[in-house]
Design an enzyme around this catalytic site. Structure first.
Site, short mmCIF file in Angstrom:
data_model
loop_
_atom_site.label_atom_id
_atom_site.label_comp_id
_atom_site.label_asym_id
_atom_site.label_seq_id
_atom_site.Cartn_x
_atom_site.Cartn_y
_atom_site.Cartn_z
N HIS A 60 -110.11 -49.67 0.05
CA HIS A 60 -109.04 -48.46 -0.71
C HIS A 60 -109.25 -47.41 0.60
CE1 HIS A 60 -106.40 -46.43 -3.09
NE2 HIS A 60 -106.95 -45.41 -2.89
N SER A 61 -108.06 -46.88 1.07
CA SER A 61 -107.99 -45.91 2.03
C SER A 61 -108.91 -46.19 3.37
CB SER A 61 -108.39 -44.66 1.39
OG SER A 61 -108.02 -43.47 2.03
N LEU A 62 -109.84 -45.34 3.39
CA LEU A 62 -110.59 -45.40 4.73
C LEU A 62 -111.03 -46.85 4.70
CD1 LEU A 62 -112.42 -44.75 7.06
CD2 LEU A 62 -113.86 -43.83 5.60
#
Length: 245
Positions: free
Chosen positions: A89-91
Site C-alpha cells: 500500500h502506497s510506498l
C-alpha cells in the site's frame, strides 16, 4: 525464517503460496494482522518489517529505496522459496515493484502477481511538494492532513519524538524515489480510493506501463487510507485476487 525482516503471524510450513505484504510509509506489520485468520489454508502471509518499527523499533530506518532493496535481496532465497504474490500500500506498492524488478534482473523467480494499493505508478514523480525535510511543526501538520498516523501518536509528544526519524525517512523515500520504466511480465492489480487526492487517475492508469499484461483496477470508497477505512472490503478483495490465479 528467523529474520526480524519478516513477520509471519501464522506460520504454515505446508503453504504452497506466500503473500508478502509491504506497509505504507510509517506503517508496521500490524496493519495486516486482521487478514491472517481469513487467509486460505494454502497461503502463508508474510508481513515485511523494515527497521524503525515493530520489534525493530530501535534500529535506524532506511531512507533510500536502494537500502530497502539491498536488505530484502539479502533474503532472496527465502522470498523465492515458494511461489509468491506481493501486496503493498502506497510506498509499499513501490517497494513491491522495485523488488520484483530486482528479482527479474537477477534471473530469480518473480511474484505471480503484484497488488498495488493506493499508489501512483512508481516511475512517475509525485505531484505534491516534498515535506519530509520540513521543520518540526510543519512536518507534524502535514502528517495530520494525511490521516494515516494514529491520533494517539500525533498527540503524544514523546511518541512523536520516537517515531519522527522513521516517518521522515519513509517519506523521504516516498517523495524522492522514482523507478525506471520497465514492464514486468507480472500481472498487476491496482487498488485505489475514489476520494484519494494524492493519487490521480492518470497516475493509476500509468501502472500499465509497468506490466506486459493488462492491469486490472479496483475502486474503493475512501481517501488515501481506504486500506484502513474499508479494511474488510480490501481484505476480501486481496483474498480473492490471491486465490483466483
Amino acid at each position: 525464517m528467523t529474520s526480524k525482516l519478516f513477520s509471519i503471524p501464522k506460520p504454515n510450513p505446508n503453504a504452497t503460496l506466500r503473500l508478502f505484504c509491504f506497509p505504507y510509509a510509517g506503517g508496521a506489520p500490524s496493519i495486516f494482522m486482521p487478514w491472517v485468520n481469513d487467509m486460505p489454508t494454502h497461503i502463508e502471509l508474510v508481513a515485511v518489517q523494515l527497521p524503525g518499527r515493530g520489534s525493530r523499533l530501535m534500529e535506524p530506518a532506511h531512507n533510500t529505496m536502494r537500502a530497502i532493496i539491498d536488505e530484502l535481496m539479502s533474503h532472496q532465497s527465502f522470498i523465492t522459496q515458494k511461489p509468491c504474490i506481493f501486496f503493498g500500500h502506497s510506498l509499499g506498492s513501490r517497494i513491491a515493484y522495485e523488488l520484483a524488478n530486482h528479482l527479474l534482473q537477477t534471473n530469480s523467480t518473480i511474484p505471480l502477481k503484484i497488488i498495488a494499493s493506493g499508489s501512483r505508478a512508481p516511475h512517475l514523480k509525485s505531484h505534491k511538494r516534498p515535506f519530509y525535510n520540513l521543520p518540526h511543526d510543519e512536518f507534524i501538520e502535514e502528517l495530520k492532513s494525511l490521516n494515516g498516523t494514529p491520533k494517539e501518536i500525533l498527540e503524544n509528544t514523546e511518541l512523536m519524538e520516537l517515531f519522527l526519524p522513521l516517518l521522515r525517512a519513509d517519506f523521504e523515500i516516498a517523495e524522492c524515489y522514482q523507478a525506471n520504466n520497465y514492464a514486468l511480465p507480472t500481472p498487476i492489480d491496482v487498488l485505489f480510493g475514489k476520494d484519494d487526492v494524492d493519487v490521480t487517475a492518470e497516475q493509476i492508469d500509468a501502472w500499465q506501463d509497468l506490466s506486459a499484461t493488462p492491469i486490472t483496477t479496483h475502486a474503493f470508497n475512501g481517501d488515501h487510507f481506504f486500506i484502513n477505512t474499508c479494511s474488510d472490503e480490501v481484505k476480501q478483495t486481496v483474498i480473492r485476487l490471491v486465490t483466483d490465479l
